[in-house]
Design a protein around this motif. Structure first.
Motif, PDB file in Angstrom:
ATOM      1  N   VAL A  15       0.833  -1.202   0.000  1.00  0.00           N
ATOM      2  CA  VAL A  15       0.000   0.000   0.000  1.00  0.00           C
ATOM      3  C   VAL A  15       0.872   1.258   0.000  1.00  0.00           C
ATOM      4  O   VAL A  15       0.561   2.239  -0.683  1.00  0.00           O
ATOM      5  CB  VAL A  15      -0.944  -0.003   1.223  1.00  0.00           C
ATOM      6  CG1 VAL A  15      -1.744   1.303   1.301  1.00  0.00           C
ATOM      7  CG2 VAL A  15      -1.894  -1.199   1.155  1.00  0.00           C
ATOM      8  N   LEU A  16       1.991   1.229   0.734  1.00  0.00           N
ATOM      9  CA  LEU A  16       2.907   2.376   0.764  1.00  0.00           C
ATOM     10  C   LEU A  16       3.489   2.657  -0.615  1.00  0.00           C
ATOM     11  O   LEU A  16       3.524   3.805  -1.069  1.00  0.00           O
ATOM     12  CB  LEU A  16       4.040   2.106   1.757  1.00  0.00           C
ATOM     13  CG  LEU A  16       5.146   3.175   1.829  1.00  0.00           C
ATOM     14  CD1 LEU A  16       4.601   4.472   2.408  1.00  0.00           C
ATOM     15  CD2 LEU A  16       6.332   2.664   2.646  1.00  0.00           C
ATOM     16  N   PHE A  17       3.917   1.624  -1.315  1.00  0.00           N
ATOM     17  CA  PHE A  17       4.507   1.818  -2.643  1.00  0.00           C
ATOM     18  C   PHE A  17       3.448   2.178  -3.681  1.00  0.00           C
ATOM     19  O   PHE A  17       3.741   2.880  -4.649  1.00  0.00           O
ATOM     20  CB  PHE A  17       5.271   0.565  -3.064  1.00  0.00           C
ATOM     21  CG  PHE A  17       6.681   0.531  -2.566  1.00  0.00           C
ATOM     22  CD1 PHE A  17       6.990   0.918  -1.267  1.00  0.00           C
ATOM     23  CD2 PHE A  17       7.717   0.117  -3.378  1.00  0.00           C
ATOM     24  CE1 PHE A  17       8.290   0.896  -0.799  1.00  0.00           C
ATOM     25  CE2 PHE A  17       9.024   0.091  -2.924  1.00  0.00           C
ATOM     26  CZ  PHE A  17       9.311   0.483  -1.628  1.00  0.00           C
ATOM     27  N   ALA A  18       2.220   1.689  -3.483  1.00  0.00           N
ATOM     28  CA  ALA A  18       1.134   2.094  -4.379  1.00  0.00           C
ATOM     29  C   ALA A  18       0.882   3.590  -4.263  1.00  0.00           C
ATOM     30  O   ALA A  18       0.463   4.237  -5.226  1.00  0.00           O
ATOM     31  CB  ALA A  18      -0.133   1.312  -4.055  1.00  0.00           C
ATOM     32  N   ALA A  19       1.167   4.155  -3.082  1.00  0.00           N
ATOM     33  CA  ALA A  19       1.026   5.598  -2.860  1.00  0.00           C
ATOM     34  C   ALA A  19       2.318   6.338  -3.184  1.00  0.00           C
ATOM     35  O   ALA A  19       2.464   7.498  -2.805  1.00  0.00           O
ATOM     36  CB  ALA A  19       0.628   5.865  -1.412  1.00  0.00           C
ATOM     37  N   ARG A  20       3.253   5.641  -3.868  1.00  0.00           N
ATOM     38  CA  ARG A  20       4.547   6.219  -4.272  1.00  0.00           C
ATOM     39  C   ARG A  20       5.368   6.708  -3.082  1.00  0.00           C
ATOM     40  O   ARG A  20       6.077   7.723  -3.168  1.00  0.00           O
ATOM     41  CB  ARG A  20       4.332   7.352  -5.275  1.00  0.00           C
ATOM     42  CG  ARG A  20       3.598   6.922  -6.531  1.00  0.00           C
ATOM     43  CD  ARG A  20       3.461   8.064  -7.514  1.00  0.00           C
ATOM     44  NE  ARG A  20       2.662   7.680  -8.671  1.00  0.00           N
ATOM     45  CZ  ARG A  20       3.122   7.009  -9.715  1.00  0.00           C
ATOM     46  NH1 ARG A  20       4.384   6.650  -9.753  1.00  0.00           N
ATOM     47  NH2 ARG A  20       2.321   6.704 -10.724  1.00  0.00           N
ATOM     48  N   GLY A  21       5.242   5.987  -1.962  1.00  0.00           N
ATOM     49  CA  GLY A  21       6.047   6.305  -0.790  1.00  0.00           C
ATOM     50  C   GLY A  21       5.505   7.429   0.063  1.00  0.00           C
ATOM     51  O   GLY A  21       6.124   7.794   1.076  1.00  0.00           O
ATOM     52  N   ARG A  22       4.348   7.991  -0.301  1.00  0.00           N
ATOM     53  CA  ARG A  22       3.764   9.085   0.478  1.00  0.00           C
ATOM     54  C   ARG A  22       2.889   8.525   1.598  1.00  0.00           C
ATOM     55  O   ARG A  22       2.274   7.467   1.452  1.00  0.00           O
ATOM     56  CB  ARG A  22       2.951  10.007  -0.414  1.00  0.00           C
ATOM     57  CG  ARG A  22       3.744  10.686  -1.526  1.00  0.00           C
ATOM     58  CD  ARG A  22       2.899  11.748  -2.218  1.00  0.00           C
ATOM     59  NE  ARG A  22       1.684  11.163  -2.782  1.00  0.00           N
ATOM     60  CZ  ARG A  22       1.602  10.689  -4.021  1.00  0.00           C
ATOM     61  NH1 ARG A  22       2.661  10.698  -4.819  1.00  0.00           N
ATOM     62  NH2 ARG A  22       0.466  10.181  -4.466  1.00  0.00           N
ATOM     63  N   ILE A  23       2.826   9.252   2.710  1.00  0.00           N
ATOM     64  CA  ILE A  23       1.981   8.836   3.833  1.00  0.00           C
ATOM     65  C   ILE A  23       0.576   9.375   3.594  1.00  0.00           C
ATOM     66  O   ILE A  23       0.247  10.509   3.963  1.00  0.00           O
ATOM     67  CB  ILE A  23       2.547   9.346   5.177  1.00  0.00           C
ATOM     68  CG1 ILE A  23       4.000   8.907   5.342  1.00  0.00           C
ATOM     69  CG2 ILE A  23       1.708   8.827   6.337  1.00  0.00           C
ATOM     70  CD1 ILE A  23       4.198   7.407   5.331  1.00  0.00           C
ATOM     71  N   THR A  24      -0.246   8.580   2.941  1.00  0.00           N
ATOM     72  CA  THR A  24      -1.611   8.964   2.605  1.00  0.00           C
ATOM     73  C   THR A  24      -2.593   8.312   3.585  1.00  0.00           C
ATOM     74  O   THR A  24      -2.205   7.502   4.441  1.00  0.00           O
ATOM     75  CB  THR A  24      -1.946   8.525   1.176  1.00  0.00           C
ATOM     76  OG1 THR A  24      -1.824   7.087   1.110  1.00  0.00           O
ATOM     77  CG2 THR A  24      -0.977   9.150   0.173  1.00  0.00           C
ATOM     78  N   VAL A  25      -3.872   8.659   3.433  1.00  0.00           N
ATOM     79  CA  VAL A  25      -4.896   8.073   4.299  1.00  0.00           C
ATOM     80  C   VAL A  25      -4.933   6.545   4.177  1.00  0.00           C
ATOM     81  O   VAL A  25      -4.978   5.847   5.202  1.00  0.00           O
ATOM     82  CB  VAL A  25      -6.275   8.689   3.989  1.00  0.00           C
ATOM     83  CG1 VAL A  25      -7.377   7.939   4.744  1.00  0.00           C
ATOM     84  CG2 VAL A  25      -6.306  10.165   4.366  1.00  0.00           C
ATOM     85  N   PRO A  26      -4.923   5.966   2.947  1.00  0.00           N
ATOM     86  CA  PRO A  26      -4.889   4.495   2.859  1.00  0.00           C
ATOM     87  C   PRO A  26      -3.669   3.875   3.541  1.00  0.00           C
ATOM     88  O   PRO A  26      -3.768   2.796   4.139  1.00  0.00           O
ATOM     89  CB  PRO A  26      -4.862   4.234   1.344  1.00  0.00           C
ATOM     90  CG  PRO A  26      -5.505   5.433   0.748  1.00  0.00           C
ATOM     91  CD  PRO A  26      -5.070   6.581   1.619  1.00  0.00           C
TER      92      PRO A  26
END
Length: 285
Positions: free
Chosen positions: A184-195
């Motif tokens: 999930v972290l890499f799907a968000a390109r390493g950003r700390i998002t809600v998911p």
């Protein structure tokens, strides 16, 4: 024969041989070998398997080695410091342990992959699992070492028993939880998002439930089958004697709980991987 199976069988043969020779010769110099082989065999095997299943040009052997060793050690050290500082016996103790250990592994994953410019969901799953299995290997070595010491002296049997049990449970523990968070972290390109935050909280909850399952199974067993005299002894702070039937109920509930947690995590990982493949297919169109 596949590489991961060769790694497992050769490692298992060497570990069994070391245990037999140690028991026969009583040579305590071999104990570290027993601890290391027994603690690292299953985690290393699953890392090799994961690498073969999700081969990616971005995930090199050197990167996986770094994730396993550096990420695993950093995770263990970070969790140890925070647990010593924050954990006290309480009703929320297992929740805090889950939050700390999953947070430490996720932070270690972020650190060892900080130079990656291109990321995919499967990269995060593989590297997350690698960090998690590294954490599990070093943690298991500590548990095995502690199991060696008893009031009657060194116990090779207790050490081996601990390593076998932890080896069986390792595939559905740390590596699985961090694989989910990493994907999930890499799907968000390493950003700390809600998911990412919600996933972190979710795997921390699975971790907490896993660690507390023994206590949960005991509580449910007492609620279902407890006798008045047992509750009276508990009320005055004494541990009551349990019946053979209660032991069977406890064992069934404990393993059913662990199996359910494992199944939930496996299905969750499958959905993360499937979602990553779907996004990749859309991007390639």
């Amino acid at each position: 024969m596949t590489l991961w199976l060769r790694v497992f069988l050769v490692g298992l043969a060497l570990w069994v041989a070391t245990v037999v020779v140690t028991a026969w010769t009583h040579n305590s110099n071999l104990v570290p070998t027993v601890v290391l082989f027994g603690s690292f065999l299953v985690p290393v095997t699953f890392v090799v398997w994961a690498y073969g299943r999700g081969r990616s040009p971005r995930v090199t052997v050197e990167m996986m080695f770094t994730a396993f060793v550096v990420g695993g050690v950093l995770g263990v050290l970070g969790a140890s410091v925070l647990e010593a500082w924050l954990i006290r016996p309480s009703i929320i103790m297992y929740v805090l342990v889950g939050l700390i250990e999953e947070g430490a592994k996720l932070a270690a994953l972020i650190f060892v992959t900080r130079r990656m410019t291109t990321r995919g969901t499967m990269d995060g799953v593989i590297l997350g699992a690698t960090v998690g299995f590294g954490f599990a290997a070093f943690e298991s070595a500590g548990y095995a070492f502690n199991a060696l010491f008893t009031s009657e002296g060194l116990s090779l049997f207790q050490l081996v028993e601990t390593e076998v049990l932890r080896g069986i449970l390792t595939p559905v523990g740390h590596g699985l939880w961090t694989a989910i968070a990493g994907g999930v972290l890499f799907a968000a390109r390493g950003r700390i998002t809600v998911p990412v935050v919600l996933t972190y909280l979710g795997v921390s909850l699975l971790h907490a439930l896993w660690d507390s399952m023994t206590a949960i199974a005991i509580a449910i067993t007492l609620v279902l089958t407890g006798r008045p005299w047992q509750f009276e002894l508990l009320r005055i702070g004494r541990v009551p004697r349990v019946t053979a039937w209660q032991v069977h109920i406890f064992t069934l509930l404990n393993w059913a709980g662990l199996s359910t947690i494992s199944l939930v995590a496996l299905v969750w990982l499958w959905t993360v991987v499937r979602s990553g493949k779907h996004r990749r297919e859309i991007a390639s169109q």
